[in-house]
Scaffold this motif. Structure first.
Motif, PDB file in Angstrom:
ATOM      1  N   HIS A 139       0.830  -1.214   0.000  1.00  0.00           N
ATOM      2  CA  HIS A 139       0.000   0.000   0.000  1.00  0.00           C
ATOM      3  C   HIS A 139       0.865   1.265   0.000  1.00  0.00           C
ATOM      4  O   HIS A 139       0.503   2.266   0.608  1.00  0.00           O
ATOM      5  CB  HIS A 139      -0.913   0.001   1.221  1.00  0.00           C
ATOM      6  N   SER A 140       1.979   1.212  -0.698  1.00  0.00           N
ATOM      7  CA  SER A 140       2.900   2.347  -0.701  1.00  0.00           C
ATOM      8  C   SER A 140       2.269   3.609  -1.286  1.00  0.00           C
ATOM      9  O   SER A 140       2.619   4.728  -0.912  1.00  0.00           O
ATOM     10  CB  SER A 140       4.172   1.996  -1.473  1.00  0.00           C
ATOM     11  N   ASP A 141       1.349   3.438  -2.227  1.00  0.00           N
ATOM     12  CA  ASP A 141       0.687   4.586  -2.842  1.00  0.00           C
ATOM     13  C   ASP A 141      -0.786   4.660  -2.454  1.00  0.00           C
ATOM     14  O   ASP A 141      -1.597   5.259  -3.159  1.00  0.00           O
ATOM     15  CB  ASP A 141       0.816   4.536  -4.358  1.00  0.00           C
ATOM     16  N   GLN A 142      -1.133   4.028  -1.331  1.00  0.00           N
ATOM     17  CA  GLN A 142      -2.520   4.017  -0.858  1.00  0.00           C
ATOM     18  C   GLN A 142      -2.575   4.423   0.611  1.00  0.00           C
ATOM     19  O   GLN A 142      -1.558   4.739   1.226  1.00  0.00           O
ATOM     20  CB  GLN A 142      -3.134   2.619  -1.031  1.00  0.00           C
ATOM     21  N   VAL A 143      -3.799   4.391   1.135  1.00  0.00           N
ATOM     22  CA  VAL A 143      -4.028   4.692   2.549  1.00  0.00           C
ATOM     23  C   VAL A 143      -4.504   3.420   3.238  1.00  0.00           C
ATOM     24  O   VAL A 143      -5.356   2.706   2.706  1.00  0.00           O
ATOM     25  CB  VAL A 143      -5.087   5.811   2.704  1.00  0.00           C
ATOM     26  N   PHE A 144      -3.968   3.129   4.416  1.00  0.00           N
ATOM     27  CA  PHE A 144      -4.498   2.024   5.206  1.00  0.00           C
ATOM     28  C   PHE A 144      -4.441   2.383   6.688  1.00  0.00           C
ATOM     29  O   PHE A 144      -3.625   3.199   7.129  1.00  0.00           O
ATOM     30  CB  PHE A 144      -3.756   0.713   4.928  1.00  0.00           C
ATOM     31  N   PHE A 145      -5.334   1.740   7.460  1.00  0.00           N
ATOM     32  CA  PHE A 145      -5.462   2.007   8.896  1.00  0.00           C
ATOM     33  C   PHE A 145      -5.011   0.781   9.677  1.00  0.00           C
ATOM     34  O   PHE A 145      -5.172  -0.361   9.216  1.00  0.00           O
ATOM     35  CB  PHE A 145      -6.906   2.346   9.251  1.00  0.00           C
ATOM     36  N   LEU A 146      -4.463   1.029  10.845  1.00  0.00           N
ATOM     37  CA  LEU A 146      -3.917  -0.053  11.670  1.00  0.00           C
ATOM     38  C   LEU A 146      -4.282   0.157  13.138  1.00  0.00           C
ATOM     39  O   LEU A 146      -3.943   1.193  13.726  1.00  0.00           O
ATOM     40  CB  LEU A 146      -2.400  -0.125  11.507  1.00  0.00           C
ATOM     41  N   TYR A 147      -4.989  -0.818  13.697  1.00  0.00           N
ATOM     42  CA  TYR A 147      -5.286  -0.812  15.133  1.00  0.00           C
ATOM     43  C   TYR A 147      -4.149  -1.503  15.858  1.00  0.00           C
ATOM     44  O   TYR A 147      -3.733  -2.618  15.482  1.00  0.00           O
ATOM     45  CB  TYR A 147      -6.607  -1.529  15.403  1.00  0.00           C
ATOM     46  N   ILE A 148      -3.621  -0.867  16.882  1.00  0.00           N
ATOM     47  CA  ILE A 148      -2.560  -1.445  17.705  1.00  0.00           C
ATOM     48  C   ILE A 148      -3.094  -1.644  19.125  1.00  0.00           C
ATOM     49  O   ILE A 148      -3.506  -0.688  19.785  1.00  0.00           O
ATOM     50  CB  ILE A 148      -1.308  -0.544  17.739  1.00  0.00           C
ATOM     51  N   GLY A 149      -3.131  -2.902  19.558  1.00  0.00           N
ATOM     52  CA  GLY A 149      -3.636  -3.225  20.883  1.00  0.00           C
ATOM     53  C   GLY A 149      -3.448  -4.696  21.168  1.00  0.00           C
ATOM     54  O   GLY A 149      -2.809  -5.431  20.394  1.00  0.00           O
ATOM     55  N   LEU A 173       4.109   5.847  19.802  1.00  0.00           N
ATOM     56  CA  LEU A 173       2.680   5.963  20.079  1.00  0.00           C
ATOM     57  C   LEU A 173       2.420   6.931  21.227  1.00  0.00           C
ATOM     58  O   LEU A 173       3.153   6.960  22.203  1.00  0.00           O
ATOM     59  CB  LEU A 173       2.092   4.586  20.429  1.00  0.00           C
ATOM     60  N   LYS A 174       1.349   7.706  21.078  1.00  0.00           N
ATOM     61  CA  LYS A 174       0.944   8.641  22.137  1.00  0.00           C
ATOM     62  C   LYS A 174       0.019   7.979  23.143  1.00  0.00           C
ATOM     63  O   LYS A 174      -0.082   8.430  24.286  1.00  0.00           O
ATOM     64  CB  LYS A 174       0.251   9.849  21.523  1.00  0.00           C
ATOM     65  N   SER A 175      -0.693   6.943  22.724  1.00  0.00           N
ATOM     66  CA  SER A 175      -1.616   6.228  23.610  1.00  0.00           C
ATOM     67  C   SER A 175      -1.658   4.760  23.202  1.00  0.00           C
ATOM     68  O   SER A 175      -1.147   4.387  22.155  1.00  0.00           O
ATOM     69  CB  SER A 175      -3.015   6.846  23.555  1.00  0.00           C
ATOM     70  N   TYR A 176      -2.273   3.942  24.068  1.00  0.00           N
ATOM     71  CA  TYR A 176      -2.354   2.515  23.809  1.00  0.00           C
ATOM     72  C   TYR A 176      -3.598   1.947  24.504  1.00  0.00           C
ATOM     73  O   TYR A 176      -3.793   2.228  25.697  1.00  0.00           O
ATOM     74  CB  TYR A 176      -1.095   1.803  24.326  1.00  0.00           C
ATOM     75  N   PRO A 177      -4.456   1.218  23.814  1.00  0.00           N
ATOM     76  CA  PRO A 177      -4.452   0.931  22.371  1.00  0.00           C
ATOM     77  C   PRO A 177      -4.753   2.191  21.563  1.00  0.00           C
ATOM     78  O   PRO A 177      -5.272   3.180  22.079  1.00  0.00           O
ATOM     79  CB  PRO A 177      -5.557  -0.109  22.231  1.00  0.00           C
ATOM     80  N   THR A 178      -4.478   2.108  20.277  1.00  0.00           N
ATOM     81  CA  THR A 178      -4.651   3.286  19.428  1.00  0.00           C
ATOM     82  C   THR A 178      -4.890   2.859  17.975  1.00  0.00           C
ATOM     83  O   THR A 178      -4.827   1.666  17.643  1.00  0.00           O
ATOM     84  CB  THR A 178      -3.416   4.186  19.520  1.00  0.00           C
ATOM     85  N   VAL A 179      -5.152   3.848  17.126  1.00  0.00           N
ATOM     86  CA  VAL A 179      -5.369   3.610  15.689  1.00  0.00           C
ATOM     87  C   VAL A 179      -4.455   4.551  14.915  1.00  0.00           C
ATOM     88  O   VAL A 179      -4.380   5.749  15.203  1.00  0.00           O
ATOM     89  CB  VAL A 179      -6.842   3.854  15.277  1.00  0.00           C
ATOM     90  N   LEU A 180      -3.755   4.003  13.929  1.00  0.00           N
ATOM     91  CA  LEU A 180      -2.846   4.778  13.093  1.00  0.00           C
ATOM     92  C   LEU A 180      -3.341   4.769  11.647  1.00  0.00           C
ATOM     93  O   LEU A 180      -3.995   3.823  11.203  1.00  0.00           O
ATOM     94  CB  LEU A 180      -1.434   4.187  13.130  1.00  0.00           C
ATOM     95  N   VAL A 181      -3.023   5.817  10.915  1.00  0.00           N
ATOM     96  CA  VAL A 181      -3.273   5.862   9.488  1.00  0.00           C
ATOM     97  C   VAL A 181      -1.938   6.104   8.790  1.00  0.00           C
ATOM     98  O   VAL A 181      -1.142   6.944   9.220  1.00  0.00           O
ATOM     99  CB  VAL A 181      -4.295   6.960   9.108  1.00  0.00           C
ATOM    100  N   PHE A 182      -1.683   5.343   7.729  1.00  0.00           N
ATOM    101  CA  PHE A 182      -0.437   5.459   6.970  1.00  0.00           C
ATOM    102  C   PHE A 182      -0.771   5.992   5.569  1.00  0.00           C
ATOM    103  O   PHE A 182      -1.549   5.380   4.827  1.00  0.00           O
ATOM    104  CB  PHE A 182       0.245   4.098   6.858  1.00  0.00           C
ATOM    105  N   LYS A 183      -0.172   7.124   5.225  1.00  0.00           N
ATOM    106  CA  LYS A 183      -0.374   7.706   3.894  1.00  0.00           C
ATOM    107  C   LYS A 183       0.708   8.733   3.631  1.00  0.00           C
ATOM    108  O   LYS A 183       1.270   9.328   4.569  1.00  0.00           O
ATOM    109  CB  LYS A 183      -1.761   8.339   3.777  1.00  0.00           C
ATOM    110  N   ASP A 184       0.995   8.946   2.344  1.00  0.00           N
ATOM    111  CA  ASP A 184       1.994   9.930   1.920  1.00  0.00           C
ATOM    112  C   ASP A 184       3.333   9.738   2.623  1.00  0.00           C
ATOM    113  O   ASP A 184       4.003  10.703   3.017  1.00  0.00           O
ATOM    114  CB  ASP A 184       1.474  11.356   2.177  1.00  0.00           C
ATOM    115  N   SER A 185       3.717   8.454   2.817  1.00  0.00           N
ATOM    116  CA  SER A 185       4.999   8.097   3.459  1.00  0.00           C
ATOM    117  C   SER A 185       5.078   8.608   4.892  1.00  0.00           C
ATOM    118  O   SER A 185       6.185   8.778   5.427  1.00  0.00           O
ATOM    119  CB  SER A 185       6.171   8.651   2.634  1.00  0.00           C
ATOM    120  N   GLU A 186       3.942   8.848   5.531  1.00  0.00           N
ATOM    121  CA  GLU A 186       3.898   9.284   6.918  1.00  0.00           C
ATOM    122  C   GLU A 186       2.844   8.477   7.661  1.00  0.00           C
ATOM    123  O   GLU A 186       2.094   7.715   7.067  1.00  0.00           O
ATOM    124  CB  GLU A 186       3.559  10.781   7.010  1.00  0.00           C
TER     125      GLU A 186
END
Length: 453
Positions: A140-150, A189-202
């Motif tokens: 997903h290098s050129d896409q957006v995806f979400f990741l739950y960490i917990g 991470l700022k909190s735990y559990p949390t949700v991250l979004v990856f897009k635009d190489s960030e």
């Protein structure tokens, strides 16, 4: 009569040979049996004709899967199209049991196959190791995806809300979940559990209001972050982007236009700077995007402009804005100033949903339909428009050239009848010699010349 068994046999044969099935109203009885990818088309639709070879490639690619691929003439089986809530042509839908999703992306083989992959689920996919994490990020290098960490506790409140949001946006993007140990050390991470979004190489982290995660706030955050800063968007996907609730900064750029290559490159560079490097200023209110042609922008402006062209659209009010400067003179300064002016309501807007715009759009859509039919089939154009016009012209010409009844001659004829004597109603008073029927059928014998016995 073709039985359901016969229909199922045709479906299986089509699957074996990788053929796209031509379906009819019987799909209504079988739509909940298995997985279906369906295209609703119109024979005269130019976009449907362009999609046809691509859709056959999709059918061949899905031959070894359990997804059945078919197409339906929506103009012939209108009740089937109505049952599937089809509002335009072509429309691609995925159906599985009670679930049904509509494809809104670019009409390419890759995008349609990805749509099918998302629709099959699961809504949340698990990442078990850091190696899998890097694979997902690469895919997903050129896409957006979400990741739950917990800890992936099924009763965790944030995970429950995350799963519900993922079900809603299942065909728009990918959702993953994993434990903290799948992340590289450079992700803090700022909190735990949390949700991250990856897009635009960030990556960006969900921040719950007042530290308490709610489904509404998480859904709003996912909705506003589900596109890249400056993505390429197909015309059929514009309604999905509009659901973000942001003002859309749209630019049409023809990548094959060598004459405007420098201008196109300059436009992209300027917008990329505003979208990525001035995100704090514009991200919350504006969504930047570009399109490979000007068709969608023209449908909004009701015009026939050629790329490159820029339009700023407010989807909530249906008002749009046109930059006061030429695109070859675009700079980060004048575009940023113009967007700030729009943000504070200082610019004149066009369009809207008033009566005049509705009438204007009606005529524009009619003109576009006529042009589309002409481009797709000359014979169909002649049958739909020219032949009825010729028939109507002949009828009108016949009515206009018909000789009127001369009332004066009719009166003279009546007077002549009166002068000659008796009218038809006085036939009983006429002598037998004047009875035409009698004189014809029973001629009188002359005295002295009777036939001898």
């Amino acid at each position: 009569m073709k039985t359901p068994a016969y229909f199922c046999l045709l479906v299986q044969i089509g699957k074996i040979v990788g053929q796209v099935l031509e379906l009819d109203e019987r799909i209504l009885d079988h739509r909940k049996n298995g997985k279906w990818l369906l295209e609703f088309y119109a024979p005269w639709c130019g976009h449907c004709k362009k999609l046809e070879p691509i859709y056959h490639q999709v059918g061949a690619a899905l031959r070894s899967s359990d997804v059945k691929v078919g197409k339906i003439d929506a103009t012939r089986y209108t009740h089937v199209a109505s049952e599937f809530d089809v509002r335009g042509y072509p429309t691609i839908k995925y159906s599985e049991g009670e679930k049904m999703y509509t494809f809104r992306g670019e009409r390419s083989k890759e995008d349609i196959l990805e749509f099918v992959n998302k629709a099959q689920g699961p809504a949340v996919r698990k990442i078990a190791s850091i190696g899998k994490y890097y694979n997902v990020k690469s895919d997903h290098s050129d896409q957006v995806f979400f990741l739950y960490i917990g800890d992936e506790d099924p009763h965790d409140d944030l995970l429950v809300k995350y799963s519900e949001v993922a079900d809603k946006f299942i065909v728009q993007m990918y959702f993953y979940s994993g434990k903290k140990n799948i992340l590289p050390k450079d992700i803090k991470l700022k909190s735990y559990p949390t949700v991250l979004v990856f897009k635009d190489s960030e990556y960006f982290e969900y921040e719950a209001p007042d530290g308490i995660p709610t489904k509404s706030s998480l859904e709003f955050w996912v909705n506003t972050e589900r596109y890249q800063a400056f993505p390429k968007v197909a015309g059929g996907n514009i309604n999905d982007v509009a659901e973000m609730g942001k003002i859309l900064v749209m630019v049409a750029i023809d990548e094959n236009d060598k004459e405007n290559e420098k201008v196109n490159s300059r436009i992209k560079d300027v917008i990329t700077i505003l979208a990525k490097h001035q995100k704090d200023k514009f991200h919350s209110r504006f969504q930047f995007l570009w399109m490979p042609d000007a068709e969608t922008i023209n449908s909004i402006m009701l015009s026939f402009a050629a790329a490159p062209v820029m339009l700023i659209l407010d989807p909530e009010t249906h008002y749009f804005y046109m930059p006061p400067f030429k695109l070859e003179n675009i700079t980060t300064e004048n575009l940023a100033a113009y967007l700030e002016s729009i943000k504070h309501g200082k610019e004149d807007a066009y369009g809207g949903t008033g009566f005049f715009m509705r009438v204007k759009r009606l005529f524009y859509d009619l003109l576009v339909m006529v042009v589309s039919v002409w481009q797709s089939s000359r014979w169909l154009f002649l049958l739909m428009f020219c032949l009825p016009t010729v028939v109507i012209s002949i009828v009108c010409y016949s009515l206009c050239c018909m000789e009127p009844i001369d009332d004066e001659n009719a009166d003279e004829f009546d007077e002549d009848e009166d002068e000659d004597g008796y009218l038809l109603e006085n036939r009983d008073d006429l002598p037998p010699a004047y009875d035409e029927q009698a004189s014809i059928e029973t001629p009188q014998a002359v005295k002295g010349h009777e036939k001898a016995e």
